[in-house]
Scaffold this active site. Structure first.
Site, mmCIF file in Angstrom:
data_model
loop_
_atom_site.group_PDB
_atom_site.id
_atom_site.type_symbol
_atom_site.label_atom_id
_atom_site.label_comp_id
_atom_site.label_asym_id
_atom_site.label_seq_id
_atom_site.Cartn_x
_atom_site.Cartn_y
_atom_site.Cartn_z
ATOM 1 N N PRO A 176 -7.052 10.969 11.237
ATOM 2 C CG PRO A 176 -8.943 11.846 10.167
ATOM 3 C CD PRO A 176 -8.049 11.726 11.524
ATOM 4 C CE1 TYR B 123 -1.105 4.724 5.468
ATOM 5 C CE2 TYR B 123 -3.509 4.618 4.907
ATOM 6 C CZ TYR B 123 -2.265 4.934 5.904
ATOM 7 O OH TYR B 123 -2.507 5.510 6.905
ATOM 8 C CB CYS C 50 10.454 -9.838 -12.570
ATOM 9 S SG CYS C 50 10.688 -8.817 -13.953
ATOM 10 C CE1 TYR D 2 -1.017 -4.000 4.683
ATOM 11 C CE2 TYR D 2 -1.648 -2.353 2.767
ATOM 12 C CZ TYR D 2 -0.722 -2.713 3.851
ATOM 13 O OH TYR D 2 0.118 -1.897 4.520
ATOM 14 N NE ARG E 187 -7.650 3.340 4.982
ATOM 15 C CZ ARG E 187 -6.888 2.388 4.569
ATOM 16 N NH1 ARG E 187 -6.657 1.972 3.336
ATOM 17 N NH2 ARG E 187 -5.988 1.644 5.458
HETATM 18 N N1 LLP Z 1 -2.504 7.023 13.667
HETATM 19 C C1 LLP Z 1 -1.399 6.098 13.675
HETATM 20 C C2 LLP Z 1 -0.649 5.973 14.968
HETATM 21 C C3 LLP Z 1 -1.193 5.282 12.730
HETATM 22 O O1 LLP Z 1 -0.467 4.464 12.976
HETATM 23 C C4 LLP Z 1 -1.946 5.356 11.693
HETATM 24 C C5 LLP Z 1 -1.866 4.419 10.512
HETATM 25 C C6 LLP Z 1 -3.204 6.406 11.330
HETATM 26 C C7 LLP Z 1 -3.144 7.221 12.590
HETATM 27 C C8 LLP Z 1 -3.908 6.850 10.394
HETATM 28 O O2 LLP Z 1 -4.811 5.699 10.018
HETATM 29 P P1 LLP Z 1 -5.978 5.617 8.913
HETATM 30 O O3 LLP Z 1 -6.710 6.740 9.294
HETATM 31 O O4 LLP Z 1 -4.995 6.119 7.422
HETATM 32 O O5 LLP Z 1 -6.428 4.376 8.847
HETATM 33 N N2 LLP Z 1 -0.731 0.659 4.560
HETATM 34 C C9 LLP Z 1 -1.808 0.475 5.192
HETATM 35 C C10 LLP Z 1 -2.286 1.173 6.428
HETATM 36 C C11 LLP Z 1 -1.450 1.442 7.436
HETATM 37 C C12 LLP Z 1 -1.645 2.276 8.497
HETATM 38 C C13 LLP Z 1 -0.705 2.509 9.442
HETATM 39 N N3 LLP Z 1 -1.136 3.526 10.507
HETATM 40 C C14 LLP Z 1 -3.006 0.312 3.974
HETATM 41 O O6 LLP Z 1 -2.417 0.734 2.769
HETATM 42 O O7 LLP Z 1 -4.063 -0.132 4.147
#
Ligand code: LLP
Length: 419
Positions: free
Chosen positions: A270, A371, A341, A312, A272
């Site tokens: 994880p 993020y 802008c 998003y 986030r």
């Molecule tokens: N593992 C891999 C291979 C990933 O590509 C990602 C996120 C994670 C783990 C971690 O995911 P998380 O637990 O954070 O959901 N910018 C977007 C989120 C993009 C996530 C990209 N990959 C946002 O602000 O919601």
């Protein structure tokens, strides 16, 4: 009661003092909350071969990485830059899992030279790794056929995505490995980012285990990240049921180990869940206006500081602070916008906010630790903000200074050709 009050986010500090010391806007992180989130994930399983990986892409500040390491985490990196940062934060190379996609030979060489475990995201990338490092021990990222997440842009499993090797190609993976003398020591997946119900996660996990059965050399299985956090706390959104997740995870691990008759390593990754809720982005109201019958609160929180709402349509709860006095009890609908802008530059659309928000008030975007800074930019030559850590003692520490004007033009070279 404000969300930040309910968790004692500022540890008794006044956000106005934080801004006057570190400037506006500023990312503020609470160390205690970060550690709490780490411990929740660390204790998901008591199995000795369970390894939580932090996904450094969600927030790569070195101090936060160090805190997360101190909580017993390994880390996953998506780029050589992230490998570099993780090493700088003190992670051992062997604690770094390089889960990249569409990497160049040079990038793979960098990761292999450092000693990180690498993941191949396609047959073609597996061939490439085999060419540059015959005999390499690698993991392969499979697409388990299911995806989940907060939107199409972040769903990484299933049919509509560029990620992973399809299950049907498992045999070809084995053939390539045999041809290059490589050992497939891991299989990994990531179905997407932000789900509040782990149903699809375990569907994916079971699909991945079916694939793992086809590789007798597999020692590590990584189910990926994506665990959601409640972004709408002001409307009472509940947390993910981590207890149920933990129970399922324990079952899956135990069952698979028993079936195979050996102890494998299992990972989750994880980003986030670990870093989002320990971060708040503080900004200042610089203007209040009406246009087309709509109220606009104009702040310094442009999408160069937090792009998630613009990119998003993501929701971040917002709090408004007024110096020395209480906000009026009545509320009204307004757009909270930034200073970039472009018309798409907003933090919150049609948001219920207290009446009489005025120039000089603070706007706080909550749950901004993941993020947030990681996706900040210098567009419009806006300086990226400082990052500040609030320690459990209530002391604040600058953990990344904001950009200076000089920083933003420092990479322009040969400027004198037009002299
Ligand atoms: N593992 C891999 C291979 C990933 O590509 C990602 C996120 C994670 C783990 C971690 O995911 P998380 O637990 O954070 O959901 N910018 C977007 C989120 C993009 C996530 C990209 N990959 C946002 O602000 O919601």
């Amino acid at each position: 009661m404000k969300v930040t009050e309910s968790v004692n986010f500022y540890q008794g500090l006044d956000p106005f003092d934080i801004i006057s010391e570190y400037g506006s806007p500023a990312y503020v992180y609470n160390e205690r909350i970060l550690r709490e989130r780490c411990r929740e994930i660390k204790t998901l399983s008591s199995y000795a071969g369970y390894i939580p990986n932090y996904s450094a892409k969600s927030n790569g500040n070195l101090t936060l990485l160090k805190i997360i390491k101190s909580e017993g985490f390994c880390v996953d990196a998506v780029s050589c830059g992230e490998i570099f940062a993780c090493l700088a934060a003190g992670f051992d190379a062997s604690d770094i899992f390089y889960i990249t996609n569409n990497a160049s030979a040079d990038e793979f060489r960098y990761a292999l030279d450092k000693g990180a475990l690498i993941s191949a995201d396609s047959l073609s990338q597996l061939e490439l790794i085999g060419e540059i490092s015959p005999g390499a021990k690698v993991s392969v990222r499979f697409n388990p056929g299911v995806g989940d997440g907060h939107g199409e842009k972040v769903i990484t499993g299933g049919k509509k995505t560029k990620f992973g090797v399809n299950a049907e190609d498992a045999k070809t993976v084995a053939d390539i490995a045999r041809k290059r003398g490589m050992e497939i020591i891991g299989v990994n997946q990531h179905i997407g980012s932000l789900f509040m119900d782990a149903g699809k996660y375990f569907e994916g996990a079971n699909a991945l285990l079916d694939i793992a059965r086809q590789f007798p050399s597999v020692k590590m299985i990584d189910f990926g990240g994506g665990f959601g956090i409640p972004y709408k706390k002001q409307s009472g959104e509940q947390r993910m049921d981590l207890e149920a997740l933990s129970e399922n995870l324990e079952k899956v691990i135990w069952k698979f180990n028993t079936e195979l008759g050996r102890q494998l390593q299992f990972r989750v990754e994880p980003g986030r869940y670990i870093s989002a809720e320990c971060g708040v982005l503080l900004g200042t109201v610089n203007a209040v206006k009406e246009n087309g019958g709509k109220k606009y609160i104009g702040s310094d929180l442009g999408f160069t500081t937090l792009i998630r709402p613009t990119l998003y349509d993501s929701h971040h709860d917002v709090e408004i602070y007024k110096k020395g006095s209480e906000l009026s009890s009545g509320s009204e609908l307004a757009h909270i916008v930034g200073n970039i802008c472009e018309s798409g530059d907003y933090i919150a659309k049609d948001r219920e906010i207290p009446r009489r928000v005025a120039v000089g008030d603070i706007v706080a975007a909550l749950d901004a630790g993941a993020y947030g800074y990681a996706m900040a930019s210098n567009y419009n030559l806006r300086a990226r903000p400082a990052e500040v850590l609030v320690r459990p003692s209530g002391e604040t520490v600058l953990i990344r200074r904001g950009d200076t004007f000089e920083d933003m033009i420092a990479n322009c070279v040969n400027v004198d050709i037009l002299r």
